[in-house]
Motif scaffolding. Structure first.
Motif, PDB file in Angstrom:
ATOM      1  N   ASP A   1      41.310  46.706  25.537  1.00 49.56           N
ATOM      2  CA  ASP A   1      42.547  45.931  25.540  1.00 49.56           C
ATOM      3  C   ASP A   1      42.802  45.471  26.977  1.00 49.56           C
ATOM      4  O   ASP A   1      43.145  46.267  27.837  1.00 49.56           O
ATOM      5  CB  ASP A   1      43.709  46.790  25.035  1.00 49.56           C
ATOM      6  N   LYS A   2      42.628  44.205  27.222  1.00 51.38           N
ATOM      7  CA  LYS A   2      42.737  43.656  28.582  1.00 51.38           C
ATOM      8  C   LYS A   2      43.997  42.833  28.792  1.00 51.38           C
ATOM      9  O   LYS A   2      44.128  42.151  29.798  1.00 51.38           O
ATOM     10  CB  LYS A   2      41.500  42.798  28.897  1.00 51.38           C
ATOM     11  N   ARG A   3      44.930  42.908  27.867  1.00 55.05           N
ATOM     12  CA  ARG A   3      46.145  42.098  27.993  1.00 55.05           C
ATOM     13  C   ARG A   3      46.937  42.421  29.238  1.00 55.05           C
ATOM     14  O   ARG A   3      47.456  41.530  29.906  1.00 55.05           O
ATOM     15  CB  ARG A   3      47.029  42.266  26.754  1.00 55.05           C
ATOM     16  N   ASP A   4      47.026  43.719  29.584  1.00 53.03           N
ATOM     17  CA  ASP A   4      47.798  44.091  30.769  1.00 53.03           C
ATOM     18  C   ASP A   4      47.158  43.564  32.043  1.00 53.03           C
ATOM     19  O   ASP A   4      47.844  43.130  32.966  1.00 53.03           O
ATOM     20  CB  ASP A   4      48.012  45.604  30.842  1.00 53.03           C
ATOM     21  N   GLN A   5      45.813  43.543  32.092  1.00 50.25           N
ATOM     22  CA  GLN A   5      45.121  42.982  33.258  1.00 50.25           C
ATOM     23  C   GLN A   5      45.343  41.474  33.355  1.00 50.25           C
ATOM     24  O   GLN A   5      45.552  40.938  34.446  1.00 50.25           O
ATOM     25  CB  GLN A   5      43.632  43.279  33.201  1.00 50.25           C
ATOM     26  N   LEU A   6      45.319  40.788  32.217  1.00 49.18           N
ATOM     27  CA  LEU A   6      45.565  39.354  32.215  1.00 49.18           C
ATOM     28  C   LEU A   6      47.011  39.040  32.590  1.00 49.18           C
ATOM     29  O   LEU A   6      47.268  38.082  33.320  1.00 49.18           O
ATOM     30  CB  LEU A   6      45.225  38.755  30.852  1.00 49.18           C
ATOM     31  N   LEU A   7      47.945  39.853  32.118  1.00 50.87           N
ATOM     32  CA  LEU A   7      49.347  39.651  32.474  1.00 50.87           C
ATOM     33  C   LEU A   7      49.546  39.831  33.978  1.00 50.87           C
ATOM     34  O   LEU A   7      50.221  39.032  34.627  1.00 50.87           O
ATOM     35  CB  LEU A   7      50.252  40.599  31.691  1.00 50.87           C
ATOM     36  N   GLU A   8      48.940  40.855  34.537  1.00 49.77           N
ATOM     37  CA  GLU A   8      49.051  41.096  35.984  1.00 49.77           C
ATOM     38  C   GLU A   8      48.469  39.915  36.770  1.00 49.77           C
ATOM     39  O   GLU A   8      49.059  39.459  37.749  1.00 49.77           O
ATOM     40  CB  GLU A   8      48.315  42.383  36.347  1.00 49.77           C
ATOM     41  N   TRP A   9      47.335  39.409  36.334  1.00 48.15           N
ATOM     42  CA  TRP A   9      46.707  38.264  37.002  1.00 48.15           C
ATOM     43  C   TRP A   9      47.611  37.035  36.954  1.00 48.15           C
ATOM     44  O   TRP A   9      47.814  36.371  37.977  1.00 48.15           O
ATOM     45  CB  TRP A   9      45.355  37.975  36.348  1.00 48.15           C
ATOM     46  N   THR A  10      48.165  36.725  35.776  1.00 42.20           N
ATOM     47  CA  THR A  10      49.019  35.542  35.661  1.00 42.20           C
ATOM     48  C   THR A  10      50.279  35.694  36.502  1.00 42.20           C
ATOM     49  O   THR A  10      50.701  34.742  37.155  1.00 42.20           O
ATOM     50  CB  THR A  10      49.386  35.251  34.193  1.00 42.20           C
ATOM     51  N   GLN A  11      50.871  36.876  36.498  1.00 45.02           N
ATOM     52  CA  GLN A  11      52.066  37.104  37.310  1.00 45.02           C
ATOM     53  C   GLN A  11      51.768  36.936  38.797  1.00 45.02           C
ATOM     54  O   GLN A  11      52.562  36.343  39.534  1.00 45.02           O
ATOM     55  CB  GLN A  11      52.644  38.494  37.047  1.00 45.02           C
ATOM     56  N   GLU A  12      50.613  37.432  39.240  1.00 52.03           N
ATOM     57  CA  GLU A  12      50.227  37.297  40.653  1.00 52.03           C
ATOM     58  C   GLU A  12      50.022  35.837  41.034  1.00 52.03           C
ATOM     59  O   GLU A  12      50.427  35.413  42.116  1.00 52.03           O
ATOM     60  CB  GLU A  12      48.957  38.095  40.936  1.00 52.03           C
ATOM     61  N   GLU A  13      49.390  35.067  40.163  1.00 53.55           N
ATOM     62  CA  GLU A  13      49.144  33.650  40.461  1.00 53.55           C
ATOM     63  C   GLU A  13      50.453  32.859  40.541  1.00 53.55           C
ATOM     64  O   GLU A  13      50.632  32.035  41.437  1.00 53.55           O
ATOM     65  CB  GLU A  13      48.224  33.032  39.404  1.00 53.55           C
ATOM     66  N   VAL A  14      51.364  33.104  39.608  1.00 53.94           N
ATOM     67  CA  VAL A  14      52.646  32.400  39.616  1.00 53.94           C
ATOM     68  C   VAL A  14      53.459  32.823  40.841  1.00 53.94           C
ATOM     69  O   VAL A  14      54.070  31.982  41.514  1.00 53.94           O
ATOM     70  CB  VAL A  14      53.417  32.640  38.302  1.00 53.94           C
ATOM     71  N   LYS A  15      53.439  34.106  41.170  1.00 56.87           N
ATOM     72  CA  LYS A  15      54.164  34.591  42.345  1.00 56.87           C
ATOM     73  C   LYS A  15      53.576  34.011  43.630  1.00 56.87           C
ATOM     74  O   LYS A  15      54.318  33.628  44.542  1.00 56.87           O
ATOM     75  CB  LYS A  15      54.121  36.113  42.396  1.00 56.87           C
ATOM     76  N   ALA A  16      52.251  33.918  43.712  1.00 58.70           N
ATOM     77  CA  ALA A  16      51.600  33.335  44.895  1.00 58.70           C
ATOM     78  C   ALA A  16      52.042  31.891  45.086  1.00 58.70           C
ATOM     79  O   ALA A  16      52.314  31.458  46.204  1.00 58.70           O
ATOM     80  CB  ALA A  16      50.088  33.424  44.765  1.00 58.70           C
ATOM     81  N   ARG A  17      52.148  31.145  44.000  1.00 63.21           N
ATOM     82  CA  ARG A  17      52.601  29.757  44.094  1.00 63.21           C
ATOM     83  C   ARG A  17      54.039  29.685  44.571  1.00 63.21           C
ATOM     84  O   ARG A  17      54.383  28.885  45.438  1.00 63.21           O
ATOM     85  CB  ARG A  17      52.471  29.045  42.760  1.00 63.21           C
ATOM     86  N   ASP A  18      54.885  30.525  44.012  1.00 65.62           N
ATOM     87  CA  ASP A  18      56.287  30.528  44.423  1.00 65.62           C
ATOM     88  C   ASP A  18      56.436  30.887  45.899  1.00 65.62           C
ATOM     89  O   ASP A  18      57.210  30.260  46.624  1.00 65.62           O
ATOM     90  CB  ASP A  18      57.098  31.491  43.550  1.00 65.62           C
ATOM     91  N   CYS A  19      55.683  31.873  46.357  1.00 65.13           N
ATOM     92  CA  CYS A  19      55.718  32.265  47.776  1.00 65.13           C
ATOM     93  C   CYS A  19      55.191  31.141  48.659  1.00 65.13           C
ATOM     94  O   CYS A  19      55.717  30.891  49.746  1.00 65.13           O
ATOM     95  CB  CYS A  19      54.909  33.541  48.010  1.00 65.13           C
ATOM     96  N   PHE A  20      54.162  30.451  48.193  1.00 65.62           N
ATOM     97  CA  PHE A  20      53.599  29.334  48.938  1.00 65.62           C
ATOM     98  C   PHE A  20      54.627  28.218  49.096  1.00 65.62           C
ATOM     99  O   PHE A  20      54.755  27.626  50.173  1.00 65.62           O
ATOM    100  CB  PHE A  20      52.345  28.826  48.227  1.00 65.62           C
ATOM    101  N   LEU A  21      55.390  27.943  48.042  1.00 64.20           N
ATOM    102  CA  LEU A  21      56.423  26.912  48.126  1.00 64.20           C
ATOM    103  C   LEU A  21      57.521  27.301  49.110  1.00 64.20           C
ATOM    104  O   LEU A  21      58.033  26.453  49.842  1.00 64.20           O
ATOM    105  CB  LEU A  21      57.014  26.636  46.742  1.00 64.20           C
ATOM    106  N   VAL A  22      57.877  28.582  49.134  1.00 66.42           N
ATOM    107  CA  VAL A  22      58.878  29.047  50.101  1.00 66.42           C
ATOM    108  C   VAL A  22      58.340  28.849  51.510  1.00 66.42           C
ATOM    109  O   VAL A  22      59.048  28.369  52.401  1.00 66.42           O
ATOM    110  CB  VAL A  22      59.253  30.532  49.851  1.00 66.42           C
ATOM    111  N   PHE A  23      57.068  29.194  51.725  1.00 67.16           N
ATOM    112  CA  PHE A  23      56.446  28.999  53.032  1.00 67.16           C
ATOM    113  C   PHE A  23      56.467  27.531  53.436  1.00 67.16           C
ATOM    114  O   PHE A  23      56.853  27.179  54.552  1.00 67.16           O
ATOM    115  CB  PHE A  23      55.005  29.526  53.016  1.00 67.16           C
ATOM    116  N   LEU A  24      56.048  26.652  52.513  1.00 69.15           N
ATOM    117  CA  LEU A  24      56.020  25.224  52.843  1.00 69.15           C
ATOM    118  C   LEU A  24      57.409  24.670  53.099  1.00 69.15           C
ATOM    119  O   LEU A  24      57.585  23.833  53.977  1.00 69.15           O
ATOM    120  CB  LEU A  24      55.352  24.434  51.722  1.00 69.15           C
TER     121      LEU A  24
END
Length: 145
Positions: A47-70
């Motif tokens: 069952d890899k759903r939790d790993q996929l959820l963690e990955w998607t959350q990290e990617e969305v958070k990275a984008r949000d942090c990048f926008l704050v930086f920019l």
């Protein structure tokens, strides 16, 4: 733990619309639940759903942090007011991004260079965060749905 190649292939498929019925990028809940359900393999539940959820959350958070930086690089405190004629523009604000030649799409270029997901892939990732979280709540990790 999944083999790295399988993880990368799964991520690539998701980002290219494998969980959508059409090219809109909208996650289809039926496809998600069918394709990402827990499976038994050699007497082990995979069952890899939790790993996929963690990955998607990290990617969305990275984008949000990048926008704050920019947004910090484009703040009024970093802009300088010009006087006179610079490139034919009178009394305009110039940002620190002018070093990129003022080209349209400079922010997109920076985001691409930094590996930030955007556009249709971002829409898929945001939809996946909500759908996967709901799926994990409905069918807890390690159980069959």
């Amino acid at each position: 733990m999944w083999p790295r190649d399988l993880t990368n292939m799964c991520r690539w498929l998701i980002l290219n619309g494998a969980l959508s019925r059409d090219s809109s990028g909208v996650i289809d809940d039926g496809l998600l639940r069918r394709d990402l359900q827990a499976r038994e393999n050699m007497s082990r539940i995979i069952d890899k759903r939790d790993q996929l959820l963690e990955w998607t959350q990290e990617e969305v958070k990275a984008r949000d942090c990048f926008l704050v930086f920019l947004s910090g690089t484009l703040s009024a405190s970093n802009a300088t007011r010009t006087t006179g004629s610079v490139l034919g523009l009178q009394s305009k604000y110039r940002s620190s991004l002018m070093c990129l030649g003022g080209s349209l799409g400079a922010l997109e270029l920076i985001a691409d260079y930094a590996g930030i997901i955007r556009g249709g892939r971002l829409r898929i990732m945001r939809g996946l965060v909500g759908s996967l979280a709901a799926f994990l709540e409905d069918v807890p990790k390690g159980q069959y749905g």
